[in-house]
Scaffold this motif. Sequence first.
Motif, PDB file in Angstrom:
ATOM      1  N   GLY A 183       0.824  -1.201   0.000  1.00  0.00           N
ATOM      2  CA  GLY A 183       0.000   0.000   0.000  1.00  0.00           C
ATOM      3  C   GLY A 183       0.861   1.255   0.000  1.00  0.00           C
ATOM      4  N   LEU A 184       1.922   1.221   0.797  1.00  0.00           N
ATOM      5  CA  LEU A 184       2.848   2.359   0.858  1.00  0.00           C
ATOM      6  C   LEU A 184       3.518   2.576  -0.493  1.00  0.00           C
ATOM      7  CD1 LEU A 184       4.601   1.864   4.303  1.00  0.00           C
ATOM      8  CD2 LEU A 184       3.231   3.834   3.607  1.00  0.00           C
ATOM      9  N   ILE A 186       2.344   1.864  -3.446  1.00  0.00           N
ATOM     10  CA  ILE A 186       1.406   2.474  -4.396  1.00  0.00           C
ATOM     11  C   ILE A 186       1.233   3.958  -4.066  1.00  0.00           C
ATOM     12  CG2 ILE A 186      -0.971   2.450  -5.238  1.00  0.00           C
ATOM     13  CD1 ILE A 186      -0.980  -0.560  -4.647  1.00  0.00           C
ATOM     14  N   LEU A 187       1.099   4.244  -2.778  1.00  0.00           N
ATOM     15  CA  LEU A 187       0.940   5.632  -2.346  1.00  0.00           C
ATOM     16  C   LEU A 187       2.133   6.475  -2.816  1.00  0.00           C
ATOM     17  CD1 LEU A 187      -1.124   7.198  -0.660  1.00  0.00           C
ATOM     18  CD2 LEU A 187       0.340   6.869   1.319  1.00  0.00           C
ATOM     19  N   VAL A 190       1.988   7.144  -6.575  1.00  0.00           N
ATOM     20  CA  VAL A 190       0.981   8.133  -6.983  1.00  0.00           C
ATOM     21  C   VAL A 190       1.488   9.552  -6.722  1.00  0.00           C
ATOM     22  CG1 VAL A 190      -1.357   8.953  -6.587  1.00  0.00           C
ATOM     23  CG2 VAL A 190      -0.855   6.531  -6.436  1.00  0.00           C
ATOM     24  N   VAL A 191       1.989   9.753  -5.500  1.00  0.00           N
ATOM     25  CA  VAL A 191       2.346  11.104  -5.086  1.00  0.00           C
ATOM     26  C   VAL A 191       3.631  11.572  -5.770  1.00  0.00           C
ATOM     27  CG1 VAL A 191       3.015  12.496  -3.101  1.00  0.00           C
ATOM     28  CG2 VAL A 191       1.172  10.840  -2.888  1.00  0.00           C
TER      29      VAL A 191
END
Lengths: 272, 281
Positions: A183-184, A186-187, A190-191
């Motif tokens: 999850g981290l 992917i985060l 994105v950012v």
Amino acid sequence: MRAVPSGVRVYWRILVAGFRRQSAYLMAAFGGLVANTTFGLLKVAILFATVRAAGGELEGYDVALMSTYIWVSQGLLGSVNLFGRIDIADRIKDGDVAVDFLRPLDVQAAAITTEVGRSLFNLIPRGIPSVLIGGLVVGMALPDDPLAYLLGAVSIVLGIAISAATVYLVVATPGFWVVETRGLQILYMVVSGFLAGLFVPIWIFPTWLEVVAQATPFPSMMMYPVDIISGRADTIEGLLLIAVQVAWLAGVGALGQVLTRAGRRHLEVQGG
Amino acid sequence: MADLLAGDLVGKDPALSRLRPYRAVLASRARSQRAYRVSFGLDLASSALIGVVELAEIWVLFHSVTSLGGLDFAQILLVFGLADLCFSLADMTFGHCDNLPTYLRAGTLDVFYLRPQPLLLQLVTSDISLRRLARAAVGLVALVAGLALNDIAWSPAHVLLLVVAVVSGYAVFAGMFVWAGGAQFFLVDGAETTNAFVYGGRYAATQPASVWNRPLWAVFGFFFPMAFTGFLPALWLLGIAPPYGLPDWLGWCAPLAAAWTWLLALASWRLGVRHYQGGGG
């Protein structure tokens, strides 16, 4: 007294090993080049249209400078880690990192050096051809000052190192405490691209968003090196940007070191 | 919902019972994704953030200029909403065809061959990513906003076109994932070659295609028919004529675009499966 030079030599060898290992994936590099070029041509369509709609100049970007921005940023895409993937994250998740801690090497420094070696290799099959294709097919503006290229090269290497150190800090080290870090990753993906100025130069952002971006290490991974090597920043501004990069590298690196040590203690508590 | 899918209801109808293995697999996938709660929450949040950031990429451009390729921001919302909703739904159901190179390298694809079910169907049901629902929600909100903000002369034909566009757009993107999957059997390490057209295609689909030059129209207008997933249907809804003197009924040809994409997809998939020699296991 001999400890320091031999230490440096070990990391040099790790760097070269990372570089060589990446050279085994030529097909992957070719695929990356196809992707870079396709996205580059789409960026040309939309960003040129934007500059023209703004009357031929937008926040200092004319069509030629925008072209340089597009093709240099596409070229850096294979080297600056904006995807958040790093091998050491898997070793931390599996617990293999316990073995790495037994070696007479700094786990963080070794992981980052390997990544930088791989990234530097990618400049050859992906970085340079992207810029050549863009220059030949679309045309672009380049600085006259040879110093811009030297500063640009320094800035690119710093940008690559900052991205590797940031991925290590943000995606890999939390793995010491939580099991799943996908999850981290992917985060981060994105950012980072958006704030690094991959899709649109951050100088075209509304002011508040530009300030948000500048408060993160992301622009120093891609936006600043592109500004220097495209000649958008002059020598003084370039030196200033490099100073900011050095500060980010030191900050992100130090924090990564602190978390690695804390993580190692946590690992021992677990009995790993 | 997951429990319902795997429930006894399924077993009673013979047609449904054939689907039972897939339903059981999907339900277990849904459960496993909720197992790591913190990570799943983060997944959902970042999945929504992906949609928001992609919209922001376009919004930032409109912060500087009022119109791009003849469309203003409200009109672009319609293009983005249509294309992004379709892509997200296709990504949720077919997106993990992208994992094929990993299966090929690890030799785990051979396991799929041992089961008496079609390979593609197994691959598609091997992982349904619920987190991607959050991203589809962003596309849906953009679409609804685009429909509400624009002056559309609603008629039954407009409603029909909207439905046709969403279904066809979904089929186009799903076909793109299958096409790329088939090509992976040959490329293995070169997955980014197909990413250029799958993810580059998504990026293209959310743009006002009127900014493209002729080569881009050839590639993303017609060969990989991205302009049919958002731009051309949106133009018809808005009553705007397409660029390059293209006929204005082109927005209605989205089903043809979908059929063409699936022709490519199935050809690529069959060639790929025939080419595959096994992982040597």
